[in-house]
Scaffold this motif. Sequence first.
Motif, short mmCIF file in Angstrom:
data_model
loop_
_atom_site.label_atom_id
_atom_site.label_comp_id
_atom_site.label_asym_id
_atom_site.label_seq_id
_atom_site.Cartn_x
_atom_site.Cartn_y
_atom_site.Cartn_z
N ARG A 57 10.13 -0.18 24.48
CA ARG A 57 9.11 0.87 24.65
C ARG A 57 9.63 2.22 24.16
NH1 ARG A 57 7.89 -2.22 29.40
NH2 ARG A 57 9.36 -1.00 30.65
N LYS A 58 10.94 2.45 24.29
CA LYS A 58 11.55 3.71 23.83
C LYS A 58 11.76 3.71 22.31
CE LYS A 58 14.50 4.12 27.96
NZ LYS A 58 15.93 4.14 28.38
N GLY A 59 11.62 2.56 21.67
CA GLY A 59 11.90 2.46 20.24
C GLY A 59 13.39 2.36 19.94
N LYS A 60 14.17 1.86 20.90
CA LYS A 60 15.62 1.80 20.74
C LYS A 60 16.15 0.39 20.50
CE LYS A 60 16.64 6.04 23.27
NZ LYS A 60 17.41 6.68 24.35
N VAL A 61 15.27 -0.54 20.20
CA VAL A 61 15.72 -1.88 19.80
C VAL A 61 15.77 -1.91 18.28
CG1 VAL A 61 15.22 -4.35 19.81
CG2 VAL A 61 14.74 -2.97 21.85
N ARG A 62 16.98 -2.02 17.77
CA ARG A 62 17.17 -1.99 16.32
C ARG A 62 16.71 -3.31 15.70
NH1 ARG A 62 22.96 -0.49 13.41
NH2 ARG A 62 22.42 -1.23 11.31
N GLN A 63 16.29 -3.26 14.44
CA GLN A 63 15.86 -4.44 13.71
C GLN A 63 16.83 -4.72 12.57
OE1 GLN A 63 12.83 -6.24 14.70
NE2 GLN A 63 13.45 -4.95 16.41
N LEU A 64 17.22 -6.00 12.43
CA LEU A 64 18.12 -6.41 11.37
C LEU A 64 17.39 -7.41 10.48
CD1 LEU A 64 21.09 -5.55 10.91
CD2 LEU A 64 21.79 -7.73 11.91
N LYS A 65 17.24 -7.07 9.21
CA LYS A 65 16.50 -7.91 8.28
C LYS A 65 17.32 -9.15 7.89
CE LYS A 65 14.06 -3.96 6.26
NZ LYS A 65 13.85 -3.15 5.02
N PRO A 66 16.65 -10.19 7.38
CA PRO A 66 17.38 -11.39 6.93
C PRO A 66 18.48 -11.03 5.94
CG PRO A 66 15.03 -11.82 6.95
CD PRO A 66 15.18 -10.35 7.22
N GLY A 67 19.69 -11.51 6.22
CA GLY A 67 20.83 -11.23 5.35
C GLY A 67 21.51 -9.90 5.60
N GLU A 68 20.90 -9.06 6.41
CA GLU A 68 21.46 -7.72 6.64
C GLU A 68 22.63 -7.79 7.62
OE1 GLU A 68 19.90 -3.20 7.84
OE2 GLU A 68 18.58 -4.93 8.07
N ARG A 69 23.58 -6.86 7.43
CA ARG A 69 24.76 -6.77 8.29
C ARG A 69 24.76 -5.45 9.05
NH1 ARG A 69 29.26 -10.01 6.38
NH2 ARG A 69 28.53 -11.34 4.67
N ALA A 70 25.37 -5.48 10.23
CA ALA A 70 25.58 -4.27 11.02
C ALA A 70 27.01 -4.30 11.53
CB ALA A 70 24.60 -4.18 12.18
N GLU A 71 27.69 -3.16 11.46
CA GLU A 71 29.08 -3.07 11.89
C GLU A 71 29.23 -1.97 12.94
OE1 GLU A 71 31.69 -2.55 8.60
OE2 GLU A 71 30.96 -4.32 7.52
#
Length: 356
Positions: free
Chosen positions: A318-332
């Motif tokens: 609801r706060k907009g704080k859930v990040r989205q990770l696209k197919p194949g995308e990486r996060a570090e």
Amino acid sequence: MTIHIPLDRKAFGSTAQILVKSEAFTVTGWTYPSGVMAVAIENTRGRLVVLPFMGQMIWSAVFDGCNLRMTSIYDEPLPSVDILGTYGCFMFHAGLLRNGCPGPDDTHPLHGEMPCAPMNEAWIDINADGKALTLGGVYRHVEGFGSRYDAYPSVTLRDGQAMFDVSVEVVNRGGKTMDLMYMAHTNYAYVPDAVFVEPFGIGRVDVRTSVPAHVHPTEQWQNYIKALKHKPGGLQKLDAPEMYEPEIVSFLRDVGVDSDGQAHFFLRHPEGAAFYTRYAPIQFTEATRWVLHDPDYHVAGFVLPATCDPEGYQAEKRKGKVRQLKPGERAEFGIHTGFLNAEEYRDELKTLNRNQ
């Protein structure tokens, strides 16, 4: 050239065995009576105990004779599918699809699936000059008609240092966008009369006034929370343990950074040493502070960098704080954390003053 050593579960018996020994490090492995496998990474300053096949949580950390880990009811790690079943470690990776304290409309466990995740592989890497050792691994998450991702947690200790790096890389292996919620959940020891130090300041402190299901407030605690709400910066020194039962949770907003974009947080001990965490807010957009002092738990999580607040999936969505990770995308994500003796603390502050 990096030396890469895969870890075999068969090498972990009831008696500690040396897995790697060099001029700078000694690595031993064993299995606790509970059945949980562990690896100790030691240098001349101290050691980390990591659970290589259980979320790669850091069970304990001791440097220069100082215990960095929270006080808890657990003498050893216990097998568990969630963190509540073994909540006594120094650090765990909170997330990754869900995170925080589940609210009334949430169905996920406390802090999600990653803290106790069954790792698919674990290994040790030693860099070319032998001065840095990394324990790493991979957890391959697959759920039918749901998300699929790989998570690569790691911890790196260096020769002669009591500071270390903790990181995780997340790769979306699925064909759909996945939710991502992460917190580097360091459970530092409560040090009486220690002081929170933020050289670059905090824009705003919001004290949590909502009450999660596991918290049972007293009238004294409710009055203290009301006072902190009007003066959020009032909790700057750990000098009133009777007020920290149940827990005090604060959200640190708009944290200050140095010229390199790094945020710096210390818990300064009365005798001059300090616990220290450095991170980049470009990776971690949020930060939480967690203090608890009750008959069973003493903890001073002076900064918990995260991508969201620990309020549960639905609240953060609801706060907009859930990040989205696209197919194949990486996060570090990575933090530099650990122990500074009094001289190292003074030198670090001098360096930071020059870097403003």
